[in-house]
Design an enzyme around this catalytic site. Structure first.
Site, PDB file in Angstrom:
ATOM      1  N   CYS A  51      -6.617   0.290  -3.857  1.00  0.00           N
ATOM      2  CA  CYS A  51      -7.779  -0.520  -4.219  1.00  0.00           C
ATOM      3  C   CYS A  51      -8.853  -0.492  -3.136  1.00  0.00           C
ATOM      4  CB  CYS A  51      -7.359  -1.964  -4.501  1.00  0.00           C
ATOM      5  SG  CYS A  51      -6.650  -2.830  -3.081  1.00  0.00           S
ATOM      6  N   ARG A  53      -9.155   2.224  -0.679  1.00  0.00           N
ATOM      7  CA  ARG A  53      -9.461   3.511  -0.062  1.00  0.00           C
ATOM      8  C   ARG A  53      -9.011   4.686  -0.921  1.00  0.00           C
ATOM      9  NH1 ARG A  53      -8.602   3.880   4.853  1.00  0.00           N
ATOM     10  NH2 ARG A  53      -8.387   1.659   5.276  1.00  0.00           N
ATOM     11  N   GLN A 121       2.482   2.507   0.519  1.00  0.00           N
ATOM     12  CA  GLN A 121       1.564   3.323  -0.279  1.00  0.00           C
ATOM     13  C   GLN A 121       1.453   4.734   0.282  1.00  0.00           C
ATOM     14  OE1 GLN A 121      -1.722   0.633   0.160  1.00  0.00           O
ATOM     15  NE2 GLN A 121      -1.392  -0.344  -1.831  1.00  0.00           N
TER      16      GLN A 121
END
Length: 430
Positions: A51, A53, A121
């Protein structure tokens, strides 16, 4: 080979721009990496899309040509002009790229400094790339070091002592606006880590939480973990008008909540859209809804940065040390096989020449071991300063040139398997 990273983040791009750049699903990321890896100057690639980068990491032979390929891909994907992308992007290569990667992994570059989601992530992004054959040794080494660096930052500083995330900041914003949230009803839409964190924070505050997702089983799993209710996604239009708080973080390419679904209510509503692209597209003023997108949380984020400033300074010292260590390690990996081969060739030459001297009768046979040893020691003494110079004096960014030169001088193909090089061992003395 070089490292190259093109970065778009909350620091250089608006939410609207990041929405267009986002690679929302795995198939989009895989297609993009396939395109990149077919470029003759790009050998490996990895894409991180969150959200906050979009980062494209590459291993390439020419940073200028690779950079052009990356911007061409991003322009085609987003519909934005290459000129605008160039104006906004942060581009890092080699040492700068590794420093940026380590900073991202250590959550120093996050909107919420110290947040704990980014490491997971990054691992997911690398796994997708590696599992599909788009990453190999070059990016693999960088990622391995990046995770070590992030672990050292967490262990040596207090920057993550109170784990935070965009989700926790959103919940904090609710408390700031509403006060006591105990007993309030909240709807959480989505099944990713962001949704799980949101549910846990809300439940801990005594909020009555309902979870919703297109896949009912995933919503059930989250609800069970967070002591929440679960509701069918088909009831979305009703649920959004029955809860005071709403948090959404799905992977939908289009908005899931629009004006035609919203009804007037007798209570105030606070909605938090944490998705990129956005999940909510409505006239919030018309419905008296306090609507917050990801970038609207910067006020709390700024306070977070101020509180962690001293820890961030220490963290950057650790990151810098790891960057230096990483390139020293790479240098060793590249140079040591050449040094080994140099000594092996010297060893064989020493043995052949000392054997010739003995067989020619210039030295008595009983002195064979001593002659072999002396010849080898003479060559080792001669080669030692050259080996030390290769280890300690080479610029990490010029290692490829050094390897190429030394390989040419020793008539060895660059990258050849030195484990197959023959080596003659001298007989031990009695």
């Amino acid at each position: 080979m070089h490292y190259l990273i093109v970065s778009f983040s909350h620091k250089n791009s608006t939410l609207a721009i990041r929405e267009k750049l986002a690679f929302v699903d795995e198939s989009a990321r895989i297609r993009a990496m396939e395109t990149l890896n077919t470029n003759p100057c790009i050998s490996e690639s990895m894409i991180l899309s969150t959200c906050n980068r979009v980062e494209i990491v590459c291993s390439c032979s020419d940073t200028q040509l690779a950079s052009a390929a990356l911007f061409e891909l991003l322009s085609s994907h987003s519909g934005l002009s290459s000129h605008e992308l160039h104006e906004r992007a942060d581009v890092f290569d080699d040492e700068g790229g590794i420093h940026h990667l380590f900073s991202v992994a250590s959550s120093l570059d996050s909107m919420v400094v110290g947040e704990t989601q980014i490491a997971g992530q990054l691992k997911d992004a690398y796994k997708l790339s590696a599992d599909n054959g788009f990453s190999a040794q070059k990016i693999g080494r960088a990622m391995s070091y990046a995770f070590k660096c992030a672990a050292d930052v967490r262990n040596a500083t207090n920057i993550s002592s109170k784990p935070v995330s965009v989700a926790s900041v959103a919940v904090a914003k609710v408390k700031e606006s509403v006060g006591d949230v105990s007993g309030k009803k909240a709807l959480v839409i989505g099944s990713g880590e962001m949704s799980v964190i949101t549910c846990k924070h809300l439940s801990a505050q005594g909020v009555d939480v309902t979870v919703m997702n297109r896949t009912f089983e995933k919503a059930e799993a989250i609800a069970s973990e967070c002591n929440a209710r679960v509701r069918s996604f088909e009831e979305l239009a009703y649920a959004i008008n029955e809860n005071e708080l709403l948090f959404t973080a799905t992977g939908s390419l289009t908005p899931i909540i629009t004006d035609d679904m919203i009804k007037p209510t007798s209570f105030e509503r606070y909605w938090f859209d944490m998705a990129v692209p956005r999940d909510i597209e409505c006239d919030s003023a018309l419905w008296s809804i306090r609507l917050f997108y990801v970038d609207d949380l910067k006020e709390i984020v700024s306070e977070n940065i101020a509180l962690r400033e001293d820890e961030a300074k220490l963290s950057y010292v650790i990151i810098r040390r790891h960057v230096i260590g990483f390139f020293e390690w790479l240098k060793t990996l590249s140079i040591e096989p050449l040094i080994k081969n140099m000594y092996l060739k010297a060893s064989n030459a020493a043995f052949q020449e000392s054997t010739r001297v003995i067989e020619s009768g210039y030295v008595p046979k009983e002195y064979e071991y001593a002659v072999h040893k002396a010849t080898l020691q003479a060559l080792k003494r001669f080669l030692h300063p050259f080996a030390e110079r290769m280890r300690d004096g080479s610029d990490p960014m010029r290692v490829d040139a050094l390897i190429e030169s030394m390989s040419f001088l020793m008539n060895q193909e660059e990258g050849s398997d030195l484990s197959q090089t023959s080596c003659t061992y001298y007989p031990k003395g009695k």
